[in-house]
Design an enzyme around this catalytic site. Sequence first.
Site, mmCIF file in Angstrom:
data_model
loop_
_atom_site.group_PDB
_atom_site.id
_atom_site.type_symbol
_atom_site.label_atom_id
_atom_site.label_comp_id
_atom_site.label_asym_id
_atom_site.label_seq_id
_atom_site.Cartn_x
_atom_site.Cartn_y
_atom_site.Cartn_z
ATOM 1 N N HIS A 83 -0.788 -6.191 2.459
ATOM 2 C CA HIS A 83 -0.614 -7.133 3.558
ATOM 3 C C HIS A 83 -1.837 -8.053 3.671
ATOM 4 O O HIS A 83 -2.854 -7.820 3.013
ATOM 5 C CB HIS A 83 -0.366 -6.396 4.895
ATOM 6 C CG HIS A 83 -1.492 -5.529 5.337
ATOM 7 N ND1 HIS A 83 -1.489 -4.159 5.233
ATOM 8 C CD2 HIS A 83 -2.684 -5.841 5.912
ATOM 9 C CE1 HIS A 83 -2.608 -3.666 5.702
ATOM 10 N NE2 HIS A 83 -3.355 -4.660 6.125
HETATM 11 P P1 TYD Z 1 -1.638 -0.240 7.864
HETATM 12 O O1 TYD Z 1 -2.658 -1.187 8.403
HETATM 13 O O2 TYD Z 1 -0.411 -0.831 7.230
HETATM 14 O O3 TYD Z 1 -2.311 0.783 6.829
HETATM 15 P P2 TYD Z 1 -2.854 0.552 5.312
HETATM 16 O O4 TYD Z 1 -3.336 -0.859 5.213
HETATM 17 O O5 TYD Z 1 -3.939 1.564 5.150
HETATM 18 O O6 TYD Z 1 -1.732 0.811 4.364
HETATM 19 O O7 TYD Z 1 -1.205 0.755 9.051
HETATM 20 C C1 TYD Z 1 -0.417 1.896 8.819
HETATM 21 C C2 TYD Z 1 0.279 2.257 10.127
HETATM 22 O O8 TYD Z 1 -0.677 2.598 11.128
HETATM 23 C C3 TYD Z 1 1.119 1.124 10.700
HETATM 24 O O9 TYD Z 1 2.306 1.700 11.246
HETATM 25 C C4 TYD Z 1 0.297 0.558 11.816
HETATM 26 C C5 TYD Z 1 -0.520 1.755 12.277
HETATM 27 N N1 TYD Z 1 -1.872 1.376 12.760
HETATM 28 C C6 TYD Z 1 -2.173 1.490 14.108
HETATM 29 O O10 TYD Z 1 -1.335 1.901 14.939
HETATM 30 N N2 TYD Z 1 -3.414 1.143 14.548
HETATM 31 C C7 TYD Z 1 -4.370 0.698 13.695
HETATM 32 O O11 TYD Z 1 -5.511 0.387 14.120
HETATM 33 C C8 TYD Z 1 -4.049 0.554 12.302
HETATM 34 C C9 TYD Z 1 -5.051 0.055 11.310
HETATM 35 C C10 TYD Z 1 -2.779 0.908 11.879
#
Ligand code: TYD
Length: 143
Positions: free
Chosen positions: A52
């Site tokens: 993303h």
């Molecule tokens: P995501 O940022 O997509 O993780 P990565 O980049 O490590 O793959 O987040 C994963 C999940 O966690 C998504 O459902 C959103 C949630 N999340 C939160 O609720 N709060 C946060 O601060 C973060 C970073 C993610």
Amino acid sequence: MNTEIIKIPKINTSNLNEGFLTFIESQHHIPFEIKRVYYTYEVKKDIIRGHHAHKKLKQILICIYGKIEVEVDNGKLKKQHILDNPSEALYLGEGVWHTMKWLKDNSILLVLASDYYNENDYIRNYDEFIEMVKGGYWNENTF
Ligand code: TYD
């Protein structure tokens, strides 16, 4: 590319066999006020996370244990950074598509973020990201 490797302080206490200490201060070592801290852990080798970009959020990524490869992509250029040093940080500005690949089991990725969690700030579709780059949504600015 709106990314940069930043060296952060490493205090050597190893002459006392007490290891090392690293610290980060908002706006002193990194270019924003920290509003949120999160970390990813218990991740197995070869897992790839991320996929993303952010509209406005700026982040600092630090691998505080293990080895993680971060691929950054501004829609025109891709670069890979290996994070395996807890006194080295990767600044990730807005408008950078990124993936993080775990090169070692249980590596820990610590992230400092410029804002609170907001799903509306995420772009999770690569084609949409490319359209936004082409449309000039982000101005090229490098810290
Ligand atoms: P995501 O940022 O997509 O993780 P990565 O980049 O490590 O793959 O987040 C994963 C999940 O966690 C998504 O459902 C959103 C949630 N999340 C939160 O609720 N709060 C946060 O601060 C973060 C970073 C993610």
